[in-house]
Design a protein around this motif. Sequence first.
Motif, short mmCIF file in Angstrom:
data_model
loop_
_atom_site.label_atom_id
_atom_site.label_comp_id
_atom_site.label_asym_id
_atom_site.label_seq_id
_atom_site.Cartn_x
_atom_site.Cartn_y
_atom_site.Cartn_z
N GLU A 1 -20.04 38.97 -20.93
CA GLU A 1 -21.46 39.07 -20.62
C GLU A 1 -22.00 40.40 -21.13
O GLU A 1 -21.33 41.43 -21.06
CB GLU A 1 -21.68 38.91 -19.12
CG GLU A 1 -21.32 37.51 -18.62
CD GLU A 1 -21.43 37.35 -17.13
OE1 GLU A 1 -21.84 38.34 -16.46
OE2 GLU A 1 -21.11 36.27 -16.60
N MET A 2 -23.23 40.36 -21.67
CA MET A 2 -23.96 41.48 -22.28
C MET A 2 -23.53 41.75 -23.71
O MET A 2 -24.06 42.66 -24.36
CB MET A 2 -23.86 42.77 -21.45
CG MET A 2 -24.25 42.59 -19.99
SD MET A 2 -25.86 41.76 -19.77
CE MET A 2 -26.96 43.00 -20.40
N GLN B 1 -28.29 37.87 -27.08
CA GLN B 1 -27.47 38.58 -26.11
C GLN B 1 -26.92 37.60 -25.09
O GLN B 1 -27.66 36.78 -24.53
CB GLN B 1 -28.25 39.68 -25.40
CG GLN B 1 -27.36 40.57 -24.54
CD GLN B 1 -28.11 41.73 -23.91
OE1 GLN B 1 -29.28 41.60 -23.56
NE2 GLN B 1 -27.44 42.86 -23.77
N THR C 1 -25.66 36.52 -21.60
CA THR C 1 -25.94 37.00 -20.24
C THR C 1 -25.06 36.37 -19.16
O THR C 1 -24.92 36.94 -18.09
CB THR C 1 -27.42 36.75 -19.88
OG1 THR C 1 -27.70 35.34 -19.95
CG2 THR C 1 -28.34 37.51 -20.82
N ARG D 1 -30.02 35.60 -23.44
CA ARG D 1 -31.21 36.26 -22.94
C ARG D 1 -32.45 35.45 -23.30
O ARG D 1 -32.58 34.96 -24.42
CB ARG D 1 -31.33 37.66 -23.54
CG ARG D 1 -32.52 38.46 -23.06
CD ARG D 1 -32.32 38.96 -21.65
NE ARG D 1 -31.22 39.92 -21.59
CZ ARG D 1 -30.60 40.30 -20.48
NH1 ARG D 1 -30.97 39.79 -19.33
NH2 ARG D 1 -29.62 41.18 -20.51
N GLY E 1 -33.98 43.74 -20.80
CA GLY E 1 -33.43 43.06 -19.65
C GLY E 1 -34.48 42.47 -18.76
O GLY E 1 -35.66 42.45 -19.07
#
Length: 530
Positions: free
Chosen positions: A340-341, A352, A354, A367, A525
């Motif tokens: 994740e990330m 990205q 998530t 994302r 974010g």
Amino acid sequence: VTVAKDIDPGLHWFRIRTPLGTTNIMPFDVGAFPEVSSNENSMGRAETQPESTSLPATLVGTIAVPGQVDSYQFEGRAGEELVFQVTAAPLGSMLESQLILRNEAGQELAQSGEYLNRQDAVLTYKLPQAGKYTLSVTDREKTGSADHFYRVDAGPLPYITHVFPLGVRAGESTSIAVTGVNVGDSHEVKVDAPKSAQGWTTTPLKVKNDAGWSLNTVTLVVGKDPEILEQEPNNLPSQAQTISLPITVNGHITGSTENSGAPDEDYFRFHARKGENLTIDVAAARLGSPLDSEIEVLDTKGNSIQRATLRCLNETYVTLFDKDSLLPRIRLLSTSGFHEMDYLMIGDELDQLTFISDQPDADVDLRGADDLRWAFLGTSPDVHPLNTPIYKVQILPPDAEFPPNGLPVYRLTWRNDDGGPGYGQDSRLDFVAPDDGDYVLHLKDVRGLEGKDFAYRLSLHDADPDYRLTFEPKNPNIPQGGSTFITVTANRVRGYTGPIDLSVEGLSAGMMASPATIPGSPKIGRASCR
């Protein structure tokens, strides 16, 4: 439902109140003309109306089965300019409408426009001679169901096809040139803009003649920066129009004789300081223009400027099915080595990661905002066929050097096609000047198309960090004496990192809501609070 005589035609919204609370909100269309329903037989196939329909009228029906065509016959006069405007998508219909106009012999005269930035079709046509004509309504994908319903306003009515410029500056009066059907050869409207503009601020525009108000209302955007007009020729980097920031440029992507018959492309020269952070965006498709813009920042010689280097570290593939360009989910062949990330390069799109489910047979989340995928560093969401390579990447400076590892290396430049959630086909770029000096901004239609109605508003100004709020549930019902939670989510789509204070205003007597704060967050974010 009884509609009062003084209610304005157009979309209205309503809820139903019950002993258990209120329903969700739904749209309801109030028409200005007599209504004619499609005449369907027991097989669900539409038949031509047994008698000619008198125009103007609102044609009402449902494409109930795949391939169904509803037809309406009417008498027309020579030289009469007719407008047929579908209302379906704003009412929640699944119809992707197609309109076809035929003469008495069945010859096709016109069909709904080629460039549509919306699902609902509009057809305009000047009748060559008096006689009987037929309008057909169908679904362009040849689908149908009870949810494929429509309303078509039809007749010799005023309709705005395009305006220029597409917006006005806050606090100023601007003359807007209006082109359309039954609005006259030359029509200008003076628009007094609101005194201030915060974020995406708009103001409506309608025109009126002897037949009444225009069928459609055009949306103008309200800006806060000085405004100028594009000056031709500016079709080559050497011809770039010099502009001073902040600025909004109103222009067109039209046919050009200056560039050997090639599609029109516009260039603008501006100065920036090293490290200066600028927001560059285009407003066109959101305002009804057929332009599908692409922008890029070049050096003064017209060369691309590298933005970042992406070093690939791990590889997998798209599996299970082809991936569309919308939803923020995708199926990976393997999640081994992915976390994740992490940033993922899928085709030419940087995403990205998530969320990775602990179940092996599940999509991963990317994302997104408003259930739309959100790409990074100027890349745009795209369609990804089955077995497209997916790379875990490390984002490095443009001049980064490293030993090869057998995987690709991507060099991203300062360019953008689609700006992401909220922008649709319009472009947006956050540019950080690598050095003091002049730069050239290049704007074009990504498909190489052009036309007199391909208008745009190009804005360049200091970066304006912002966010978008959403909340759930959309229709909270609170029992008497009780309480409920509302979850508010901030999508920091434009780099805002500070805290966001929340409060509720306008509550009924006896109700109250506690204040809340969404804490500061990283530049990229989303965060929520209840």
